[in-house]
Design a protein around this motif. Sequence first.
Motif, PDB file in Angstrom:
ATOM      1  N   SER A 135       7.352   3.381   3.126  1.00 19.58           N
ATOM      2  CA  SER A 135       8.752   3.171   2.766  1.00 19.58           C
ATOM      3  C   SER A 135       9.359   4.490   2.319  1.00 19.58           C
ATOM      4  O   SER A 135       8.643   5.458   2.041  1.00 19.58           O
ATOM      5  CB  SER A 135       8.847   2.134   1.640  1.00 19.58           C
ATOM      6  N   ALA A 136      10.678   4.519   2.237  1.00 17.00           N
ATOM      7  CA  ALA A 136      11.370   5.689   1.702  1.00 17.00           C
ATOM      8  C   ALA A 136      12.228   5.301   0.502  1.00 17.00           C
ATOM      9  O   ALA A 136      13.082   6.071   0.085  1.00 17.00           O
ATOM     10  CB  ALA A 136      12.243   6.345   2.776  1.00 17.00           C
ATOM     11  N   CYS A 137      11.979   4.115  -0.072  1.00 15.12           N
ATOM     12  CA  CYS A 137      12.797   3.667  -1.197  1.00 15.12           C
ATOM     13  C   CYS A 137      11.977   2.805  -2.144  1.00 15.12           C
ATOM     14  O   CYS A 137      11.753   1.623  -1.891  1.00 15.12           O
ATOM     15  CB  CYS A 137      14.013   2.882  -0.686  1.00 15.12           C
ATOM     16  N   ALA A 138      11.552   3.407  -3.260  1.00 16.17           N
ATOM     17  CA  ALA A 138      10.758   2.666  -4.240  1.00 16.17           C
ATOM     18  C   ALA A 138      11.592   1.591  -4.921  1.00 16.17           C
ATOM     19  O   ALA A 138      11.104   0.503  -5.214  1.00 16.17           O
ATOM     20  CB  ALA A 138      10.176   3.626  -5.271  1.00 16.17           C
ATOM     21  N   THR A 139      12.865   1.886  -5.173  1.00 16.64           N
ATOM     22  CA  THR A 139      13.733   0.894  -5.808  1.00 16.64           C
ATOM     23  C   THR A 139      13.878  -0.337  -4.934  1.00 16.64           C
ATOM     24  O   THR A 139      13.967  -1.463  -5.432  1.00 16.64           O
ATOM     25  CB  THR A 139      15.121   1.506  -6.093  1.00 16.64           C
ATOM     26  N   CYS A 140      13.902  -0.118  -3.623  1.00 19.78           N
ATOM     27  CA  CYS A 140      14.049  -1.239  -2.689  1.00 19.78           C
ATOM     28  C   CYS A 140      12.756  -2.031  -2.553  1.00 19.78           C
ATOM     29  O   CYS A 140      12.777  -3.267  -2.525  1.00 19.78           O
ATOM     30  CB  CYS A 140      14.445  -0.730  -1.300  1.00 19.78           C
ATOM     31  N   ASP A 141      11.627  -1.333  -2.448  1.00 18.37           N
ATOM     32  CA  ASP A 141      10.389  -1.978  -2.008  1.00 18.37           C
ATOM     33  C   ASP A 141       9.259  -1.990  -3.027  1.00 18.37           C
ATOM     34  O   ASP A 141       8.216  -2.603  -2.791  1.00 18.37           O
ATOM     35  CB  ASP A 141       9.881  -1.297  -0.727  1.00 18.37           C
ATOM     36  N   GLY A 142       9.451  -1.308  -4.156  1.00 19.24           N
ATOM     37  CA  GLY A 142       8.366  -1.213  -5.124  1.00 19.24           C
ATOM     38  C   GLY A 142       7.883  -2.549  -5.643  1.00 19.24           C
ATOM     39  O   GLY A 142       6.691  -2.729  -5.936  1.00 19.24           O
ATOM     40  N   PHE A 143       8.783  -3.512  -5.731  1.00 19.56           N
ATOM     41  CA  PHE A 143       8.445  -4.835  -6.253  1.00 19.56           C
ATOM     42  C   PHE A 143       7.331  -5.499  -5.461  1.00 19.56           C
ATOM     43  O   PHE A 143       6.558  -6.302  -5.993  1.00 19.56           O
ATOM     44  CB  PHE A 143       9.709  -5.703  -6.231  1.00 19.56           C
ATOM     45  N   PHE A 144       7.228  -5.153  -4.167  1.00 21.01           N
ATOM     46  CA  PHE A 144       6.229  -5.784  -3.309  1.00 21.01           C
ATOM     47  C   PHE A 144       4.817  -5.243  -3.558  1.00 21.01           C
ATOM     48  O   PHE A 144       3.855  -5.730  -2.967  1.00 21.01           O
ATOM     49  CB  PHE A 144       6.596  -5.597  -1.837  1.00 21.01           C
ATOM     50  N   TYR A 145       4.706  -4.230  -4.410  1.00 21.31           N
ATOM     51  CA  TYR A 145       3.400  -3.615  -4.662  1.00 21.31           C
ATOM     52  C   TYR A 145       2.959  -3.811  -6.114  1.00 21.31           C
ATOM     53  O   TYR A 145       2.254  -2.973  -6.676  1.00 21.31           O
ATOM     54  CB  TYR A 145       3.455  -2.130  -4.282  1.00 21.31           C
ATOM     55  N   ARG A 146       3.343  -4.922  -6.678  1.00 20.84           N
ATOM     56  CA  ARG A 146       2.933  -5.240  -8.040  1.00 20.84           C
ATOM     57  C   ARG A 146       1.406  -5.311  -8.126  1.00 20.84           C
ATOM     58  O   ARG A 146       0.759  -6.034  -7.359  1.00 20.84           O
ATOM     59  CB  ARG A 146       3.533  -6.584  -8.466  1.00 20.84           C
TER      60      ARG A 146
END
Length: 328
Positions: A135-146
């Motif tokens: 990904s290039a956006c932690a704010t967008c996708d970080g939630f999926f890597y809890r």
Amino acid sequence: MATHRTKLLIIGSGPAGYSAAIYGARAMMEPIVVQGLQPGGQLTITTDVENYPGFRDVVQGPWLMEEMKAQAEHVGTRMMWDTIVEVDLENGSPFRAVGDSGDEYIGDAIVIATGAQAKWLGVPGEQELGGKGVSACATCDGFFYRGKKVAVIGGGNTAVEEALYLTNHSDDVTLIHRRDELRAEKILQDRLLKHPKITVLWNKAVESFEGDPLAGGLTHLALRDTVDGSSSDLKVDGAFVAIGHAPSTDLVKGKLPLDDGGYVIVEPGTPRTEIPGVFACGDVMDHTYRQAVTAAGTGCMAALDAERFLAGLEIELDGHVEAVEAAE
């Protein structure tokens, strides 16, 4: 070749452009959206979207953009499959633009919503595993890597901010930087280096992203030491490329003021550029938030300000007509 005339010409078709079109159409400005090379913008290459208001369940980025497009068309927007290659802003309203089809577009007001593109490394596996661990956006996708192991690639403010943000979801964050010192602001560096959840790998470059796009996605990164050339692997569940964004402003270079990062400069708190009747919204002018919801908000603002601008034009024109009639 044809000429298309409108009160509101919108260049670009992500959340900002489509939102401007929805509000513009509802204000009876009969907008035209010239969709460009990537209709729908960056969300069309984003799979799961969980942070756009109004959707309890995860939605798909391409689906969300199709819905926005359909809504804009439903209220009266004309969508054009074309890419603007030239704009004339020097002579004021009406503004003229030319598509690569050869068609000409004339608008009394114009909205620049051409967005930005994340900068990528350009190494094997990056494209294939996009949305499947890369990904290039932690704010967008970080939630999926809890609770999972993640890596951030980069050494500037963006990379450090992304790494710090990811500690909200992961206890194992690795920052990978190809040099032995960071370019980020000192205060950010201090926070990063003191954080117990973050490990820094110095002098390492990502050679490839490894995994199976069809089964499980990203599994590890292949690294190369930039000092001695040795190779190593880093097992991760997610990797975030954070080497910056490039706003799509080639079209308006030399025609609108740009900041040091290449973003269109607008009046603070508004989408207004220095040229009356020319507005910029979304990621083309926003180097801070870069979210779909903020892009949509500035698109709304651009349409509302365009409506006010056009109302002012009509008043001036009406006054000119009355003065001419009185002289006769």
